[in-house]
Design an enzyme around this catalytic site. Sequence first.
Site, PDB file in Angstrom:
ATOM      1  CB  CYS A 125      77.412  -0.866  42.769  1.00  0.00           C
ATOM      2  SG  CYS A 125      76.493  -1.323  44.152  1.00  0.00           S
ATOM      3  CG  HIS A 266      78.761  -4.056  40.066  1.00  0.00           C
ATOM      4  ND1 HIS A 266      79.354  -4.163  41.122  1.00  0.00           N
ATOM      5  CD2 HIS A 266      77.605  -3.613  40.520  1.00  0.00           C
ATOM      6  CE1 HIS A 266      78.341  -4.228  42.307  1.00  0.00           C
ATOM      7  NE2 HIS A 266      77.485  -3.833  41.795  1.00  0.00           N
ATOM      8  CG  ASN A 296      76.579  -5.859  44.587  1.00  0.00           C
ATOM      9  OD1 ASN A 296      77.353  -5.175  44.967  1.00  0.00           O
ATOM     10  ND2 ASN A 296      75.337  -5.311  44.104  1.00  0.00           N
TER      11      ASN A 296
HETATM   12  O1  UT7 Z   1      74.639  -2.972  42.346  1.00  0.00           O
HETATM   13  C1  UT7 Z   1      73.105  -2.905  41.667  1.00  0.00           C
HETATM   14  C2  UT7 Z   1      72.543  -3.578  42.653  1.00  0.00           C
HETATM   15  N1  UT7 Z   1      71.399  -4.240  42.514  1.00  0.00           N
HETATM   16  C3  UT7 Z   1      71.118  -5.168  41.697  1.00  0.00           C
HETATM   17  O2  UT7 Z   1      71.734  -5.181  40.532  1.00  0.00           O
HETATM   18  C4  UT7 Z   1      70.021  -5.953  41.604  1.00  0.00           C
HETATM   19  C5  UT7 Z   1      69.189  -6.249  40.342  1.00  0.00           C
HETATM   20  N2  UT7 Z   1      68.071  -7.103  40.614  1.00  0.00           N
HETATM   21  C6  UT7 Z   1      68.178  -8.191  40.691  1.00  0.00           C
HETATM   22  O3  UT7 Z   1      69.230  -8.836  40.675  1.00  0.00           O
HETATM   23  C7  UT7 Z   1      66.906  -9.270  40.669  1.00  0.00           C
HETATM   24  O4  UT7 Z   1      65.532  -8.573  40.371  1.00  0.00           O
HETATM   25  C8  UT7 Z   1      66.890 -10.092  42.129  1.00  0.00           C
HETATM   26  C9  UT7 Z   1      67.779 -11.054  42.223  1.00  0.00           C
HETATM   27  C10 UT7 Z   1      66.874  -8.961  43.348  1.00  0.00           C
HETATM   28  C11 UT7 Z   1      65.279 -10.604  42.287  1.00  0.00           C
HETATM   29  O5  UT7 Z   1      65.087 -11.465  41.112  1.00  0.00           O
HETATM   30  P1  UT7 Z   1      63.871 -11.416  40.318  1.00  0.00           P
HETATM   31  O6  UT7 Z   1      63.875 -12.445  39.503  1.00  0.00           O
HETATM   32  O7  UT7 Z   1      63.510 -10.010  39.734  1.00  0.00           O
HETATM   33  O8  UT7 Z   1      62.706 -11.524  41.319  1.00  0.00           O
HETATM   34  P2  UT7 Z   1      61.480 -10.482  41.904  1.00  0.00           P
HETATM   35  O9  UT7 Z   1      61.958  -9.435  42.824  1.00  0.00           O
HETATM   36  O10 UT7 Z   1      60.614 -10.573  40.960  1.00  0.00           O
HETATM   37  O11 UT7 Z   1      60.781 -11.628  43.141  1.00  0.00           O
HETATM   38  C12 UT7 Z   1      60.274 -13.035  42.456  1.00  0.00           C
HETATM   39  C13 UT7 Z   1      59.678 -13.566  43.776  1.00  0.00           C
HETATM   40  C14 UT7 Z   1      58.748 -12.770  44.788  1.00  0.00           C
HETATM   41  O12 UT7 Z   1      57.674 -13.700  45.234  1.00  0.00           O
HETATM   42  P3  UT7 Z   1      56.215 -13.462  44.540  1.00  0.00           P
HETATM   43  O13 UT7 Z   1      55.796 -12.226  44.603  1.00  0.00           O
HETATM   44  O14 UT7 Z   1      56.499 -13.927  43.198  1.00  0.00           O
HETATM   45  O15 UT7 Z   1      55.432 -14.638  45.345  1.00  0.00           O
HETATM   46  C15 UT7 Z   1      59.830 -12.442  45.626  1.00  0.00           C
HETATM   47  O16 UT7 Z   1      58.866 -12.090  46.979  1.00  0.00           O
HETATM   48  O17 UT7 Z   1      60.709 -13.950  44.605  1.00  0.00           O
HETATM   49  C16 UT7 Z   1      60.455 -13.783  45.846  1.00  0.00           C
HETATM   50  N3  UT7 Z   1      61.729 -13.398  46.417  1.00  0.00           N
HETATM   51  C17 UT7 Z   1      62.523 -14.447  47.155  1.00  0.00           C
HETATM   52  N4  UT7 Z   1      62.295 -15.754  47.278  1.00  0.00           N
HETATM   53  C18 UT7 Z   1      63.002 -16.541  48.117  1.00  0.00           C
HETATM   54  C19 UT7 Z   1      62.481 -12.194  46.764  1.00  0.00           C
HETATM   55  N5  UT7 Z   1      63.822 -12.392  47.425  1.00  0.00           N
HETATM   56  C20 UT7 Z   1      63.687 -13.743  47.804  1.00  0.00           C
HETATM   57  C21 UT7 Z   1      64.640 -14.675  48.486  1.00  0.00           C
HETATM   58  N6  UT7 Z   1      64.273 -15.986  48.693  1.00  0.00           N
HETATM   59  N7  UT7 Z   1      65.728 -14.099  48.753  1.00  0.00           N
END
Ligand code: UT7
Length: 339
Positions: A125, A266, A296
């Site tokens: 990215c 980004h 993204n």
């Molecule tokens: O270019 C660089 C590329 N990447 C990034 O910049 C990504 C950086 N990270 C992020 O943007 C965030 O961490 C995410 C958007 C990927 C995730 O958000 P978060 O607030 O960090 O959520 P999390 O990973 O801690 O997940 C929270 C909950 C989990 O469920 P439990 O364990 O709390 O029951 C996940 O399983 O959300 C769940 N979850 C979803 N639920 C519905 C994860 N993905 C999804 C989804 N829909 N698509």
Amino acid sequence: MTEKKKSRNAVSHNGARVLGHGAYLPKKILTNADLAKKLDTSDEWIMQRTGIKSRHIAADNERTSDMATRAAEEALASAKISAKELDCVIVATTTPDRTFPSVAAQVQAKLGMEQGYGFDVQAVCSGFVYALTVADAMMRVGSDRFTLVVGADTLSRILDWEDRATCVLFGDGAGAILLRAPSEKEEEEKDGVKNGIIASSLHSDGRLMPLLYTDGGVSFNKSAGVIKMQGREVFRHAVVNISDAINKTLEKAEMTAEDIDWFVPHQANARILNAVADRLRLPSEKIVVTIEKHANTSAASVPLAIHEAVADGRVKKGDLLLLEAMGGGLTWGALLMRW
Ligand code: UT7
């Protein structure tokens, strides 16, 4: 007016100037609602956690070089420069059509170039920020007059469409900027105003690979693999690392956040870019946000955002732009340029 910081690494020369810009997004749009029909996710979750509403997805027969070429053609047309005048094409991409040749060489062929050279830059990215830095450095020391810098990625081809934690985040697209070398007269800073590409700060830390990587690769298992990510950890590193790279870039340019007209980050997550803007005390009106419709798009994300903000009249000639990105590897960086 706040006193400008003096830096040991301060840059005093003007860099490559922007002549044109272009973008391309595939026709097919995939909404959060479409994804929610196949996955255990919802429009509400995706919007709240990321700011994404929809993304563009390349057609089956559409390659990264096709998208890159469309963006390149638009950049050339906006600058009224013909492909025959180009010296160099640099494509930032992580999803080349083939292992080789480079996407840049394919773009050269598709543009009808019979001269010059081209190569790809792979920094995921962060690729576009890396590629602009490379192009500027080469133009400062070399004889190249016109360089086309493209960011293009087809991340839809390396997603696990059953992994809701990653597949909802990405989209496909391409963006391009045409640069020209500054003339000798222009090279020296005049009246304290720096022009063109001014300063950048690039970083990578391979020890952080487990946070964001693909589980495949040519010499690893002869496959492209799919994206694996520890989202929460990437998020944490993104805010800290991007802010650090921005501060280093401002220091090199002897500028402060107050000098910035437009923050073009980004587009990985609306929460990340807002957190970075908060740290810089940049008002939200100065942030260019395209994540809602683009998601993204990896190396394409920054040039797509620039294109949109120039096309709708927000970014004007003479404006100071702050670009930043972070991606797999991990890689990250920031760059200041005057439009
Ligand atoms: O270019 C660089 C590329 N990447 C990034 O910049 C990504 C950086 N990270 C992020 O943007 C965030 O961490 C995410 C958007 C990927 C995730 O958000 P978060 O607030 O960090 O959520 P999390 O990973 O801690 O997940 C929270 C909950 C989990 O469920 P439990 O364990 O709390 O029951 C996940 O399983 O959300 C769940 N979850 C979803 N639920 C519905 C994860 N993905 C999804 C989804 N829909 N698509």
